[in-house]
Write an enzyme that holds these catalytic residues in place. Structure first.
Site, PDB file in Angstrom:
ATOM      1  N   ASP A 172       0.861  -1.179   0.000  1.00  0.00           N
ATOM      2  CA  ASP A 172       0.000   0.000   0.000  1.00  0.00           C
ATOM      3  C   ASP A 172       0.892   1.222   0.000  1.00  0.00           C
ATOM      4  O   ASP A 172       1.936   1.244   0.651  1.00  0.00           O
ATOM      5  CB  ASP A 172      -0.991   0.000   1.169  1.00  0.00           C
ATOM      6  N   ASP A 224      -9.164   3.676   6.255  1.00  0.00           N
ATOM      7  CA  ASP A 224      -7.985   3.593   7.123  1.00  0.00           C
ATOM      8  C   ASP A 224      -8.319   4.216   8.476  1.00  0.00           C
ATOM      9  O   ASP A 224      -8.439   5.433   8.597  1.00  0.00           O
ATOM     10  CB  ASP A 224      -6.828   4.326   6.444  1.00  0.00           C
ATOM     11  N   GLU A 253      -7.014   4.868  11.973  1.00  0.00           N
ATOM     12  CA  GLU A 253      -5.880   4.927  12.897  1.00  0.00           C
ATOM     13  C   GLU A 253      -5.665   6.323  13.476  1.00  0.00           C
ATOM     14  O   GLU A 253      -4.646   6.587  14.112  1.00  0.00           O
ATOM     15  CB  GLU A 253      -4.604   4.454  12.210  1.00  0.00           C
TER      16      GLU A 253
END
Length: 202
Positions: free
Chosen positions: A5, A94, A96
């Site tokens: 990624d 994503d 985080e």
């Protein structure tokens, strides 16, 4: 199947060399929060397509930004490159953001964004995160979404509550790959899955 990624941090990528080096899939950073499109998104997307590997977009979620604003940013960026969820990998979210301080508001924001993305694309988005982040801030109830788990230095990743298996495992943030100068995240597809298995219709 092994993959990577990437974002603008990897700079100029030789995608033909990435494929020649054995990588079979890639997630490419598309957007960040509400307004920021990754500066390398379009060029990475077009060159990955030309190189012929499987690929999809990911969005870095921000706790402080309303779900509707984040969805609008993602939609605009993906329409601009002709994203096709039935042939490309599903959108990945994503999760985080270190600024999170409320599990209830996180679940509401993430849940709304997942629903919007699912209705728009027709497929359930992939959820990325570490076991501890997902358990602390997201909790149970999301196991219907393909899981992209991030955990390093272990023989196998720990599954957060709510999931019985992972789809992708980001096992390292310090891999090397042909066609990329410097380090890159390394990922693998679960051995029992095919990439087509990730396209779960809403």
């Amino acid at each position: 199947m092994r993959g990577i990624d990437v974002s603008h941090y990897q700079g100029d990528i030789d995608w033909e060399a990435v494929v020649a080096g054995g990588k079979q899939f890639a997630y490419i950073k598309a957007t960040d929060g509400a307004r920021d499109v990754d500066p390398r998104f379009t060029v990475n997307w077009e060159h990955a397509k030309t190189a012929g590997l499987a690929f999809g977009p990911y969005h870095y979620w921000h706790a402080a930004v309303p779900a509707q604003e984040q969805f609008s940013s993602i939609q605009h960026a993906l329409q601009g490159v002709g994203y096709l969820p039935h042939s490309d990998l599903p959108v990945a979210l994503d999760l985080e953001d270190p600024s999170v301080n409320s599990s209830s508001s996180t679940r509401q924001n993430v849940g709304t964004l997942l629903e919007m993305l699912g209705k728009w694309s027709g497929y359930r988005p992939v959820i990325y995160g570490s076991p501890s982040w997902l358990e602390t801030w997201l909790g149970d109830g999301y196991g219907g979404h393909p899981l992209w788990i991030a955990e390093y230095g272990v023989q196998a990743p720990r599954l957060p509550v709510g999931w019985s298996r992972y789809a992708f495992w980001q096992y390292s943030s310090s891999e090397t790959a042909s066609g990329i100068s410097g380090l890159v995240d390394g990922d693998v597809l679960h051995e029992a899955l095919r990439l087509a298995d990730l396209r779960v219709a809403v």
